[in-house]
Design a protein around this motif. Structure first.
Motif, mmCIF file in Angstrom:
data_model
loop_
_atom_site.group_PDB
_atom_site.id
_atom_site.type_symbol
_atom_site.label_atom_id
_atom_site.label_comp_id
_atom_site.label_asym_id
_atom_site.label_seq_id
_atom_site.Cartn_x
_atom_site.Cartn_y
_atom_site.Cartn_z
ATOM 1 N N ASP A 74 -96.760 24.145 -17.518
ATOM 2 C CA ASP A 74 -97.133 24.575 -16.169
ATOM 3 C C ASP A 74 -98.579 24.179 -15.859
ATOM 4 N N TRP A 75 -99.445 24.347 -16.840
ATOM 5 C CA TRP A 75 -100.861 24.010 -16.644
ATOM 6 C C TRP A 75 -101.043 22.497 -16.520
ATOM 7 N N ASP A 76 -100.472 21.748 -17.460
ATOM 8 C CA ASP A 76 -100.729 20.311 -17.541
ATOM 9 C C ASP A 76 -100.207 19.549 -16.328
ATOM 10 N N ILE A 77 -99.019 19.878 -15.859
ATOM 11 C CA ILE A 77 -98.450 19.099 -14.772
ATOM 12 C C ILE A 77 -99.219 19.327 -13.468
ATOM 13 N N ILE A 78 -99.748 20.529 -13.276
ATOM 14 C CA ILE A 78 -100.548 20.786 -12.078
ATOM 15 C C ILE A 78 -101.838 19.967 -12.117
ATOM 16 N N GLN A 79 -102.482 19.921 -13.289
ATOM 17 C CA GLN A 79 -103.707 19.120 -13.403
ATOM 18 C C GLN A 79 -103.392 17.633 -13.225
ATOM 19 N N ARG A 80 -102.261 17.175 -13.747
ATOM 20 C CA ARG A 80 -101.903 15.761 -13.649
ATOM 21 C C ARG A 80 -101.637 15.351 -12.206
ATOM 22 N N VAL A 81 -100.916 16.171 -11.485
ATOM 23 C CA VAL A 81 -100.570 15.808 -10.116
ATOM 24 C C VAL A 81 -101.790 15.914 -9.193
ATOM 25 N N HIS A 82 -102.434 17.060 -9.212
ATOM 26 C CA HIS A 82 -103.509 17.305 -8.249
ATOM 27 C C HIS A 82 -104.803 16.591 -8.641
ATOM 28 N N LEU A 83 -105.316 16.880 -9.821
ATOM 29 C CA LEU A 83 -106.640 16.380 -10.204
ATOM 30 C C LEU A 83 -106.585 14.957 -10.745
ATOM 31 N N ARG A 84 -105.722 14.724 -11.728
ATOM 32 C CA ARG A 84 -105.640 13.376 -12.288
ATOM 33 C C ARG A 84 -105.054 12.398 -11.280
ATOM 34 N N GLY A 85 -104.112 12.887 -10.457
ATOM 35 C CA GLY A 85 -103.554 12.021 -9.420
ATOM 36 C C GLY A 85 -104.618 11.565 -8.438
ATOM 37 N N SER A 86 -105.490 12.483 -8.014
ATOM 38 C CA SER A 86 -106.576 12.121 -7.102
ATOM 39 C C SER A 86 -107.521 11.125 -7.763
ATOM 40 N N PHE A 87 -107.788 11.329 -9.043
ATOM 41 C CA PHE A 87 -108.639 10.412 -9.797
ATOM 42 C C PHE A 87 -108.027 9.016 -9.870
ATOM 43 N N GLN A 88 -106.746 8.937 -10.196
ATOM 44 C CA GLN A 88 -106.114 7.633 -10.396
ATOM 45 C C GLN A 88 -106.021 6.822 -9.098
ATOM 46 N N VAL A 89 -105.589 7.472 -8.037
ATOM 47 C CA VAL A 89 -105.446 6.750 -6.771
ATOM 48 C C VAL A 89 -106.809 6.280 -6.273
ATOM 49 N N THR A 90 -107.811 7.161 -6.366
ATOM 50 C CA THR A 90 -109.148 6.793 -5.905
ATOM 51 C C THR A 90 -109.714 5.672 -6.764
ATOM 52 N N ARG A 91 -109.517 5.745 -8.050
ATOM 53 C CA ARG A 91 -110.029 4.703 -8.937
ATOM 54 C C ARG A 91 -109.415 3.339 -8.610
ATOM 55 N N ALA A 92 -108.145 3.334 -8.227
ATOM 56 C CA ALA A 92 -107.487 2.082 -7.893
ATOM 57 C C ALA A 92 -108.137 1.384 -6.700
ATOM 58 N N ALA A 93 -108.689 2.169 -5.786
ATOM 59 C CA ALA A 93 -109.299 1.593 -4.586
ATOM 60 C C ALA A 93 -110.814 1.455 -4.684
ATOM 61 N N TRP A 94 -111.429 2.132 -5.648
ATOM 62 C CA TRP A 94 -112.886 2.269 -5.682
ATOM 63 C C TRP A 94 -113.626 0.933 -5.728
ATOM 64 N N GLU A 95 -113.260 0.072 -6.667
ATOM 65 C CA GLU A 95 -113.975 -1.208 -6.808
ATOM 66 C C GLU A 95 -113.787 -2.080 -5.577
ATOM 67 N N HIS A 96 -112.605 -2.012 -4.960
ATOM 68 C CA HIS A 96 -112.383 -2.777 -3.724
ATOM 69 C C HIS A 96 -113.300 -2.277 -2.623
ATOM 70 N N MET A 97 -113.426 -0.967 -2.513
ATOM 71 C CA MET A 97 -114.309 -0.387 -1.498
ATOM 72 C C MET A 97 -115.761 -0.771 -1.745
ATOM 73 N N LYS A 98 -116.183 -0.735 -3.008
ATOM 74 C CA LYS A 98 -117.560 -1.112 -3.332
ATOM 75 C C LYS A 98 -117.819 -2.568 -2.972
ATOM 76 N N LYS A 99 -116.833 -3.419 -3.259
ATOM 77 C CA LYS A 99 -117.005 -4.843 -2.984
ATOM 78 C C LYS A 99 -117.117 -5.112 -1.494
ATOM 79 N N GLN A 100 -116.336 -4.391 -0.687
ATOM 80 C CA GLN A 100 -116.370 -4.618 0.755
ATOM 81 C C GLN A 100 -117.421 -3.755 1.459
ATOM 82 N N LYS A 101 -118.147 -2.946 0.681
ATOM 83 C CA LYS A 101 -119.211 -2.090 1.215
ATOM 84 C C LYS A 101 -118.686 -1.151 2.309
#
Length: 398
Positions: free
Chosen positions: A89-116
């Motif tokens: 119960d604990w792990d899946i909530i952290q994976r979906v909400h917190l780790r999910g936000s981390f993963q999706v944002t990380r996927a776009a982060w370098e692209h955003m930095k490159k395009q300023k």
């Protein structure tokens, strides 16, 4: 594969368009990835995402590839009282909400930095801000998302990447399990989406903000901190009795401060140290000697050293970069280790070496009250120096 690991929604609600007349928000690029699971994260299907895509197409939307906006809006529930929460119960909530936000944002982060440019929106919850019975796992993840946003707002600022957080009250597949149906229908996503669109718009300068939103109301939140109390006296131990005696003052929010950065928070603590010293309150009941030394070094505070200039060679810069871990095997490091690179430059931290030269040359020996062997100070202690200009003119501060 993210799809196999966690359900992620990267989506903007579109139902607000029925009432929007302003063309300011007429065009947004939206990536939709809703696996269509239930509120517990079980199962999947394409109907939820297909419905949004169909709505986008019906309103003239087209498929394009860019990384302008990320909205992290994935969510499931595994509500249990604390004593009944399982590891799963604990792990899946952290994976979906917190780790999910981390993963999706990380996927776009370098692209955003490159395009300023980039706009990121996190979805927290009133449960994370205030707590809620039966939602210890959910509350922890939601407040963690706020912490993630706060740091991304700082790191992204120089690249024109803004990150904000909302705590919405809205009817959804998830909240319909805990809200009466009439409330779910009244709290439409329509009353949340306009804030989302504004925070994601290129003309919005908000960064690092936290907003509660629902039912057509929007409010911004901030931290407050009491003025507090100093509970330790000269040459006496700090005791729980002293804490108890000052408890009312410690908890008194009259004239509260509102720190917005970690620098503001730390600065006020350092100001307390100065006040403690000025009022004769020892920082430690065994530190009378240290207190005396602090008083003697008071003359060093604000002392301005003469200008100091230094030069360096490309080889010195390269050797420093290699010494701190740069490698010719990493293409990103080539500009630091190969002088023939078109954008050859020094690592920013190379400035520590320049400051170190000033110390090793004996310049600080003239500062009144500093009876310190500076040859024994490591580079990590350079936080006691601030570079005022490119000529390495230094000011000593407390």
């Amino acid at each position: 594969m993210i799809e196999e690991e966690i359900p992620i929604i990267w989506i903007l609600y579109l139902t607000y368009l029925e009432d929007v007349k302003n063309e300011l928000f007429a065009c947004f690029c939206i990536a939709v990835n809703d696996l269509g699971g239930d509120f517990k994260g079980v199962g999947k299907g394409s109907s939820a995402a297909d419905k949004v895509v169909e709505e986008i197409r019906r309103r003239g939307g087209k498929a394009v590839a860019n990384y302008d906006v990320v909205v992290n809006n994935a969510g499931i529930l595994r509500d249990r009282s604390f004593s009944r929460i399982s590891d799963e119960d604990w792990d899946i909530i952290q994976r979906v909400h917190l780790r999910g936000s981390f993963q999706v944002t990380r996927a776009a982060w370098e692209h955003m930095k490159k395009q300023k440019y980039g706009r990121i929106l996190m979805t927290s919850s009133a449960s994370g801000i205030y707590g809620n019975f039966g939602q210890a796992n959910y509350s922890a993840a939601k407040l963690g998302i706020l912490g993630l946003c706060n740091t991304l707002a700082i790191e992204g600022r120089k690249s024109n990447i803004h990150c904000n957080t909302i705590a919405p009250n809205a009817g959804s597949r998830m909240t319909q399990t805990v809200m009466p149906q009439d409330i779910v229908e009244a709290l439409k996503p329509d009353y949340v989406a306009p804030l989302v669109l504004w925070l994601c718009h290129e003309s919005c300068e908000e960064n690092g903000g936290l907003f509660e939103v629902g039912a057509g109301w929007i409010g911004k939140l901030r931290w407050e901190r009491t003025l507090g109390a100093i509970v330790r006296q000269r040459n006496q131990p700090m005791t729980p009795e002293a804490v108890r005696a000052n408890w009312e003052k410690i908890c008194d929010f009259s004239n509260a401060s509102k720190p917005q950065t970690i620098q503001e928070s730390t600065r006020s603590i350092l100001e307390v140290l100065h006040k403690v010293d000025a009022e004769g309150v020892s920082q430690n009941h065994t530190s009378h000697k240290a207190s005396t030394a602090t008083s003697e070094s008071a003359g060093a505070v604000g002392y301005r050293l003469p200008s100091f200039s230094s030069s360096y060679t490309e080889l010195q810069s390269i050797m420093y970069a290699l010494g701190v871990g740069a490698s010719v095997k990493n293409p990103k490091d080539m500009k630091f280790v190969y002088e023939g690179s078109a954008d050859f430059s020094c690592l920013p931290t190379f400035g520590v070496i320049i400051a170190q030269k000033s110390m090793m040359n004996g310049g600080l020996a003239d500062v009144p009250g500093l009876s310190i062997d500076f040859a024994k100070i490591s580079a990590a202690s350079m936080c006691d120096l601030r570079v005022d200009d490119v000529n390495q003119s230094l000011t000593v501060f407390h």
